[in-house]
Design a protein around this motif. Structure first.
Motif, short mmCIF file in Angstrom:
data_model
loop_
_atom_site.label_atom_id
_atom_site.label_comp_id
_atom_site.label_asym_id
_atom_site.label_seq_id
_atom_site.Cartn_x
_atom_site.Cartn_y
_atom_site.Cartn_z
N UNK A 25 0.83 -1.20 0.00
CA UNK A 25 0.00 0.00 0.00
C UNK A 25 0.86 1.25 0.00
N UNK A 26 2.04 1.19 0.67
CA UNK A 26 2.92 2.35 0.75
C UNK A 26 3.78 2.50 -0.49
N UNK A 27 3.78 1.49 -1.34
CA UNK A 27 4.63 1.50 -2.52
C UNK A 27 4.08 2.46 -3.57
N UNK A 28 4.91 3.37 -4.03
CA UNK A 28 4.54 4.25 -5.13
C UNK A 28 5.81 4.61 -5.91
N UNK A 29 5.65 5.37 -6.97
CA UNK A 29 6.79 5.68 -7.83
C UNK A 29 7.88 6.44 -7.07
N UNK A 30 7.46 7.34 -6.20
CA UNK A 30 8.43 8.13 -5.46
C UNK A 30 9.25 7.27 -4.50
N UNK A 31 8.58 6.41 -3.73
CA UNK A 31 9.29 5.58 -2.76
C UNK A 31 10.21 4.59 -3.48
N UNK A 32 9.79 4.12 -4.64
CA UNK A 32 10.62 3.21 -5.42
C UNK A 32 11.87 3.93 -5.90
N UNK A 33 11.70 5.15 -6.41
CA UNK A 33 12.85 5.93 -6.89
C UNK A 33 13.81 6.25 -5.75
N UNK A 34 13.28 6.61 -4.60
CA UNK A 34 14.13 6.94 -3.45
C UNK A 34 14.95 5.74 -3.01
N UNK A 35 14.34 4.57 -3.00
CA UNK A 35 15.06 3.36 -2.62
C UNK A 35 16.12 3.02 -3.66
N UNK A 36 15.79 3.18 -4.93
CA UNK A 36 16.75 2.91 -6.01
C UNK A 36 17.95 3.85 -5.91
N UNK A 76 14.70 6.86 -15.24
CA UNK A 76 14.09 8.18 -15.41
C UNK A 76 13.55 8.73 -14.11
N UNK A 77 12.95 7.87 -13.30
CA UNK A 77 12.43 8.29 -12.00
C UNK A 77 13.57 8.70 -11.07
N UNK A 78 14.70 8.02 -11.19
CA UNK A 78 15.87 8.37 -10.38
C UNK A 78 16.44 9.72 -10.79
#
Length: 236
Positions: A25-36, A76-78
């Motif tokens: 539920x907490x997973x989104x494009x921003x959190x994915x990019x931040x982790x990457x 690209x998100x990174x």
């Protein structure tokens, strides 16, 4: 006891399922990019994979594709994450040179924090809203200063060529600043003073602490900005 164990086992599974659901539920494009970005900062871009990223987030790799289309979309998100830390010049500011100076310093510092980013940003088409807004603000400031389209484009590219190139050079340089004097002293005996007198003199200055040998980003960047000021004055 058998009943108690079954209940406990069921409770553990339930908690695990709830935890997994919360992560998804907490997973989104921003959190994915931040982790990457965190992985790339710590381990290098080559170590980043969708599987490694999913592991760091505690989810299955396939769940990432609900938010990023593929590895290129992730990159690209990174880039967007890094660009969000760039300074957008203000077209209404009274001093356009000061705005460009602040822009250059911020971009240089931001990319030093993310060593993998200069070649990635420079080597791809970046069409995310953060990067496009950054470019638009840059051009807007140059237009407001009186540059026409051709000169604004040349000015923007001259500045960015220096920013990206200098930053990459600083990141790739094989020695740390505190090592310069020692390395210069070790290298000095191998330089033929008669044949290479100027290089010898420079190396000797570093070896004897008369020159720190420090790379100065602002020195070259100010020269570019001063040249743009002169060009603009000549057109006025």
């Amino acid at each position: 006891m058998q009943v108690d164990r079954a209940v406990a086992k069921k409770g553990i599974k339930s908690e695990a399922s709830e935890g997994s659901a919360r992560r998804k539920a907490a997973l989104d494009r921003r959190s994915i990019a931040e982790s990457a970005v965190r992985i790339a900062d710590a381990e290098g871009l080559a170590k980043l994979s969708m599987r490694r990223l999913a592991q760091s987030l505690g989810v299955e790799a396939m769940s990432l594709y609900n938010h990023v289309r593929n590895k290129d979309d992730l990159l690209g998100a990174m880039v967007e994450h890094v660009a969000s830390g760039f300074y957008r010049p203000d077209p209404e500011a009274a001093d356009w040179k000061a705005e460009m100076h602040r822009r250059g310093i911020r971009a240089h510092d931001q990319m030093l924090r993310h060593p993998w980013s200069p070649p990635l940003i420079a080597g791809r088409v970046n069409d995310g809203p953060e990067m496009l807004g950054y470019v638009d603000a840059t051009l807007g400031c140059l237009f407001a200063a009186g540059f026409d389209a051709a000169d604004a484009d040349d000015a923007w590219n001259a500045m960015d060529s220096y920013i990206y190139g200098y930053t990459q050079l600083a990141l790739s340089f094989p020695f740390q600043p505190e090592e310069y004097a020692q390395v210069a002293a070790e290298y000095l005996p191998h330089l033929p003073k008669e044949r290479l007198p100027h290089l010898y003199a420079m190396t000797e200055a570093v070896a004897t602490y008369r020159h720190k040998g420090m790379h100065r980003f602002e020195f070259g960047f100010e020269m570019i900005l001063d040249g743009l000021v002169q060009r603009r004055a000549g057109q006025g």
